[in-house]
Design an enzyme around this catalytic site. Sequence first.
Site, PDB file in Angstrom:
ATOM      1  N   GLU A   1      -1.259  -1.358  -4.819  1.00  0.00           N
ATOM      2  CA  GLU A   1      -2.420  -0.491  -4.907  1.00  0.00           C
ATOM      3  C   GLU A   1      -1.898   0.569  -5.900  1.00  0.00           C
ATOM      4  O   GLU A   1      -1.016   1.398  -5.530  1.00  0.00           O
ATOM      5  CB  GLU A   1      -2.766   0.077  -3.415  1.00  0.00           C
ATOM      6  CG  GLU A   1      -4.152   0.860  -3.929  1.00  0.00           C
ATOM      7  CD  GLU A   1      -4.754   1.076  -2.370  1.00  0.00           C
ATOM      8  OE1 GLU A   1      -4.936   2.428  -2.030  1.00  0.00           O
ATOM      9  OE2 GLU A   1      -5.146   0.255  -1.659  1.00  0.00           O
TER      10      GLU A   1
ATOM     11  N   ASP B   1      -2.937   0.927   7.218  1.00  0.00           N
ATOM     12  CA  ASP B   1      -1.786   0.982   5.908  1.00  0.00           C
ATOM     13  C   ASP B   1      -1.427  -0.671   6.003  1.00  0.00           C
ATOM     14  O   ASP B   1      -1.345  -1.327   4.514  1.00  0.00           O
ATOM     15  CB  ASP B   1      -0.623   1.945   5.913  1.00  0.00           C
ATOM     16  CG  ASP B   1      -0.972   3.269   6.309  1.00  0.00           C
ATOM     17  OD1 ASP B   1      -1.227   3.877   5.463  1.00  0.00           O
ATOM     18  OD2 ASP B   1      -1.214   3.554   7.633  1.00  0.00           O
TER      19      ASP B   1
ATOM     20  N   ASP C   1       0.911  -1.263   0.155  1.00  0.00           N
ATOM     21  CA  ASP C   1       0.010  -0.082  -0.099  1.00  0.00           C
ATOM     22  C   ASP C   1       1.146   1.358  -0.118  1.00  0.00           C
ATOM     23  O   ASP C   1       1.407   1.575   1.030  1.00  0.00           O
ATOM     24  CB  ASP C   1      -0.740   0.039   1.189  1.00  0.00           C
ATOM     25  CG  ASP C   1      -1.583   1.197   1.270  1.00  0.00           C
ATOM     26  OD1 ASP C   1      -2.314   1.781   0.289  1.00  0.00           O
ATOM     27  OD2 ASP C   1      -1.952   1.871   2.365  1.00  0.00           O
TER      28      ASP C   1
END
Length: 208
Positions: free
Chosen positions: A88, A163, A28
Site C-alpha cells: 500500500e 493492519d 500494509d
Amino acid sequence: MPLRRWIATAMKVKLYMLIKDKIILGIDPGTNIMGYGLLKITNNKASMMTMGVIDLRKFADGYLKLGHIFKRVTAIIDTYLPDEMSIEAPFFGKNVQSMLKLGRAQGTAIAAAINHGIPIHEYAPLKIKMAITGQGQASKEQVAGMLQRLLHIPEDDMHTFMDATDALGAAYCHYLQLGRPESQAHYRGWKDYINRNQDKICNKQSSK
C-alpha cells in the site's frame, strides 16, 4: 456476436488464463504496527495462506524499527517464497514527520523484497478499497468483512489487527489486477527503482 465484441471477449479470456499459480505477499506499511498477508493463487483462484502483523511498538528508536522491519519481512519472504509483493502506498497527510517515518517503513519493506529479486506493485489505499468493496471510502471493517466473504476465511482465522487484513487487501487487489497493466508502480530491481524514483535519491554532491 459482433466481431469486435468477440475479439474483446477472447482477449479477456486469454488474459485471465495467463494468470499463473503464484504467491502474493501483501504489506500494509506502519511505524507501530505493520501488517502482512499472503495469498496463494491456484487455477486462477485466490486463497489466504496466512496474515499477521509486525509489532514495532517496543522499539523506541526509529532506526531499530527499520532494522526489525527488514529482518521480519526478509524472514517472511524466506518462509513463504512469494513471487510478487503488493504494497500500500503511503497516503498524503498534513504531518510531515509522520509521513517521513511511514515512507521510511514502506521503503524498508520494499528494500527487503528488492533484495530477493521480487517484483513490487504499489497501490493507493483508495484503489485497494475500491477494488475490494467498490467504495473508495470504505472503512477497514468493511474491507475486512468483504475479504472474509471473498476468501471464505473462518471467523477464528480473522486477525484482531486491521493492519493484517489491510495487507491481505493489498495482495487481493493485485490479484484482481493480474493481466491488466494497472498497477501504479512495478519495480524489477534496484536499478529500476532508482531510475524511476530520482526524487527520492539523496544527491551527496548537491548537499555539500
